[in-house]
Scaffold this motif. Structure first.
Motif, PDB file in Angstrom:
ATOM      1  N   LEU A  63       0.827  -1.203   0.000  1.00  8.82           N
ATOM      2  CA  LEU A  63       0.000   0.000   0.000  1.00  8.82           C
ATOM      3  C   LEU A  63       0.864   1.257   0.000  1.00  8.82           C
ATOM      4  CD1 LEU A  63      -2.972   0.683  -0.038  1.00  8.82           C
ATOM      5  CD2 LEU A  63      -3.005   0.491   2.446  1.00  8.82           C
ATOM      6  N   GLU A  64       1.919   1.239   0.775  1.00  5.01           N
ATOM      7  CA  GLU A  64       2.831   2.389   0.818  1.00  5.01           C
ATOM      8  C   GLU A  64       3.448   2.636  -0.566  1.00  5.01           C
ATOM      9  OE1 GLU A  64       7.017   3.650   2.957  1.00  5.01           O
ATOM     10  OE2 GLU A  64       5.719   2.222   4.003  1.00  5.01           O
ATOM     11  N   LEU A  65       3.929   1.576  -1.207  1.00  4.18           N
ATOM     12  CA  LEU A  65       4.509   1.701  -2.543  1.00  4.18           C
ATOM     13  C   LEU A  65       3.462   2.144  -3.563  1.00  4.18           C
ATOM     14  CD1 LEU A  65       6.782  -1.468  -2.695  1.00  4.18           C
ATOM     15  CD2 LEU A  65       7.537   0.911  -2.657  1.00  4.18           C
ATOM     16  N   ALA A  66       2.275   1.562  -3.474  1.00 11.15           N
ATOM     17  CA  ALA A  66       1.208   1.885  -4.425  1.00 11.15           C
ATOM     18  C   ALA A  66       0.797   3.354  -4.309  1.00 11.15           C
ATOM     19  CB  ALA A  66       0.002   0.977  -4.190  1.00 11.15           C
ATOM     20  N   ARG A  67       0.693   3.840  -3.085  1.00  7.96           N
ATOM     21  CA  ARG A  67       0.323   5.260  -2.885  1.00  7.96           C
ATOM     22  C   ARG A  67       1.423   6.185  -3.394  1.00  7.96           C
ATOM     23  NH1 ARG A  67      -2.215   4.147   2.997  1.00  7.96           N
ATOM     24  NH2 ARG A  67      -4.370   3.828   2.344  1.00  7.96           N
ATOM     25  N   ARG A  68       2.668   5.793  -3.184  1.00 10.14           N
ATOM     26  CA  ARG A  68       3.783   6.605  -3.667  1.00 10.14           C
ATOM     27  C   ARG A  68       3.757   6.664  -5.205  1.00 10.14           C
ATOM     28  NH1 ARG A  68       9.571   4.732  -1.935  1.00 10.14           N
ATOM     29  NH2 ARG A  68       8.122   3.400  -0.858  1.00 10.14           N
ATOM     30  N   ASP A  69       3.578   5.497  -5.844  1.00  7.88           N
ATOM     31  CA  ASP A  69       3.501   5.456  -7.311  1.00  7.88           C
ATOM     32  C   ASP A  69       2.320   6.281  -7.819  1.00  7.88           C
ATOM     33  OD1 ASP A  69       5.697   3.805  -7.300  1.00  7.88           O
ATOM     34  OD2 ASP A  69       4.575   1.975  -7.755  1.00  7.88           O
ATOM     35  N   TYR A  70       1.188   6.156  -7.126  1.00  5.97           N
ATOM     36  CA  TYR A  70      -0.013   6.911  -7.510  1.00  5.97           C
ATOM     37  C   TYR A  70       0.268   8.418  -7.455  1.00  5.97           C
ATOM     38  CZ  TYR A  70      -4.722   8.859  -7.171  1.00  5.97           C
ATOM     39  OH  TYR A  70      -5.853   9.608  -7.372  1.00  5.97           O
ATOM     40  N   ASN A  71       0.906   8.860  -6.389  1.00  6.80           N
ATOM     41  CA  ASN A  71       1.218  10.293  -6.255  1.00  6.80           C
ATOM     42  C   ASN A  71       2.167  10.780  -7.341  1.00  6.80           C
ATOM     43  OD1 ASN A  71      -0.462  10.687  -4.040  1.00  6.80           O
ATOM     44  ND2 ASN A  71       1.144  10.153  -2.577  1.00  6.80           N
ATOM     45  N   VAL A  72       3.149   9.959  -7.690  1.00  9.12           N
ATOM     46  CA  VAL A  72       4.090  10.314  -8.759  1.00  9.12           C
ATOM     47  C   VAL A  72       3.337  10.454 -10.086  1.00  9.12           C
ATOM     48  CG1 VAL A  72       6.030   9.458 -10.150  1.00  9.12           C
ATOM     49  CG2 VAL A  72       6.139   9.367  -7.658  1.00  9.12           C
ATOM     50  N   MET A  73       2.448   9.483 -10.348  1.00 12.92           N
ATOM     51  CA  MET A  73       1.668   9.532 -11.594  1.00 12.92           C
ATOM     52  C   MET A  73       0.756  10.754 -11.629  1.00 12.92           C
ATOM     53  SD  MET A  73       0.647   5.620 -12.534  1.00 12.92           S
ATOM     54  CE  MET A  73       0.634   4.788 -10.966  1.00 12.92           C
TER      55      MET A  73
ATOM     56  N   GLN B 215      -4.092   1.956 -10.690  1.00 14.67           N
ATOM     57  CA  GLN B 215      -3.397   2.089  -9.406  1.00 14.67           C
ATOM     58  C   GLN B 215      -4.400   2.413  -8.300  1.00 14.67           C
ATOM     59  OE1 GLN B 215      -0.463   1.100  -9.289  1.00 14.67           O
ATOM     60  NE2 GLN B 215       0.440   1.848  -7.430  1.00 14.67           N
ATOM     61  N   GLN B 216      -5.358   3.268  -8.620  1.00 16.15           N
ATOM     62  CA  GLN B 216      -6.384   3.634  -7.644  1.00 16.15           C
ATOM     63  C   GLN B 216      -7.221   2.400  -7.263  1.00 16.15           C
ATOM     64  OE1 GLN B 216      -9.054   6.711  -9.015  1.00 16.15           O
ATOM     65  NE2 GLN B 216      -9.013   7.661  -7.008  1.00 16.15           N
ATOM     66  N   LYS B 217      -7.552   1.585  -8.248  1.00 14.64           N
ATOM     67  CA  LYS B 217      -8.310   0.358  -7.998  1.00 14.64           C
ATOM     68  C   LYS B 217      -7.489  -0.609  -7.129  1.00 14.64           C
ATOM     69  CE  LYS B 217     -10.718  -3.353 -10.398  1.00 14.64           C
ATOM     70  NZ  LYS B 217     -10.979  -4.008 -11.677  1.00 14.64           N
ATOM     71  N   PHE B 218      -6.186  -0.707  -7.400  1.00 15.07           N
ATOM     72  CA  PHE B 218      -5.282  -1.556  -6.627  1.00 15.07           C
ATOM     73  C   PHE B 218      -5.243  -1.088  -5.170  1.00 15.07           C
ATOM     74  CE2 PHE B 218      -0.666  -2.530  -5.542  1.00 15.07           C
ATOM     75  CZ  PHE B 218      -0.880  -3.876  -5.309  1.00 15.07           C
ATOM     76  N   ILE B 219      -5.124   0.222  -4.966  1.00 18.47           N
ATOM     77  CA  ILE B 219      -5.087   0.787  -3.612  1.00 18.47           C
ATOM     78  C   ILE B 219      -6.389   0.479  -2.877  1.00 18.47           C
ATOM     79  CG2 ILE B 219      -5.106   2.972  -2.305  1.00 18.47           C
ATOM     80  CD1 ILE B 219      -3.043   4.004  -4.454  1.00 18.47           C
ATOM     81  N   LEU B 220      -7.516   0.656  -3.546  1.00 17.61           N
ATOM     82  CA  LEU B 220      -8.810   0.347  -2.933  1.00 17.61           C
ATOM     83  C   LEU B 220      -8.913  -1.131  -2.569  1.00 17.61           C
ATOM     84  CD1 LEU B 220     -11.221   2.538  -5.098  1.00 17.61           C
ATOM     85  CD2 LEU B 220     -10.524   2.924  -2.717  1.00 17.61           C
ATOM     86  N   GLY B 221      -8.383  -1.997  -3.434  1.00 14.52           N
ATOM     87  CA  GLY B 221      -8.377  -3.429  -3.158  1.00 14.52           C
ATOM     88  C   GLY B 221      -7.544  -3.772  -1.934  1.00 14.52           C
TER      89      GLY B 221
ATOM     90  N   GLN C 289      -5.085   5.846 -17.602  1.00 14.85           N
ATOM     91  CA  GLN C 289      -5.447   4.437 -17.389  1.00 14.85           C
ATOM     92  C   GLN C 289      -4.618   3.824 -16.263  1.00 14.85           C
ATOM     93  OE1 GLN C 289      -4.957   2.723 -21.299  1.00 14.85           O
ATOM     94  NE2 GLN C 289      -7.125   2.952 -21.781  1.00 14.85           N
ATOM     95  N   LEU C 290      -3.332   4.135 -16.231  1.00 16.43           N
ATOM     96  CA  LEU C 290      -2.462   3.617 -15.173  1.00 16.43           C
ATOM     97  C   LEU C 290      -2.892   4.153 -13.805  1.00 16.43           C
ATOM     98  CD1 LEU C 290       1.090   3.776 -16.800  1.00 16.43           C
ATOM     99  CD2 LEU C 290      -0.172   1.725 -16.136  1.00 16.43           C
TER     100      LEU C 290
END
Length: 126
Positions: free
Chosen positions: A23-33, A74-80, A69-70
């Motif tokens: 989750l930490e990595l996913a949120r970081r990637d999401y913020n970068v995107m 990523q948002q769907k992954f974070i919610l999951g 799309q990415l």
């Protein structure tokens, strides 16, 4: 011996650690995107370039659409992952939502937000 119907608290804690790391990595990637999408990094040339090449504009539009799309994925992954943490709290984590059986640990370690075993997922596709 009765069949195990849920993971014990120690096992759930192991999964919580895995999920929180992802989750930490996913949120970081999401913020970068998102920064890239909103040009918040300031490295873009759109506001300084006086002439645009049509092909470059088309390429930039395509890149932005792919990034959108990415971001959505990523948002769907974070919610999951967040939903998986709720299931851990409810002690229902790791239970196949189709069969009610435990999803193998190996699958949960690889796909910690999974709600179906591989067999259930394949049966659903067919």
């Amino acid at each position: 011996m009765a069949e195990k119907t849920r993971y014990n608290d120690e096992e759930l804690e192991e999964f919580r650690v895995i999920i929180n790391e992802k989750l930490e990595l996913a949120r970081r990637d999401y913020n970068v995107m998102m920064q890239s999408l909103t040009n918040a990094d300031g490295n873009d040339v759109y506001d300084t370039s006086s002439a645009y090449n049509v092909l470059e504009e088309g390429s930039a539009t395509q890149s932005k659409e792919e990034l959108v799309q990415l971001v959505a994925r990523q948002q769907k992954f974070i919610l999951g992952l967040e939903a998986a943490l709720v299931r851990i709290e409810n002690k229902t984590y790791g239970v196949d939502r189709m069969t009610g059986e435990l999803i193998p640990k190996e699958r949960l370690r690889a796909v910690p937000h999974a709600t179906l075993s591989v067999a259930s997922k394949n049966a659903r596709k067919g």
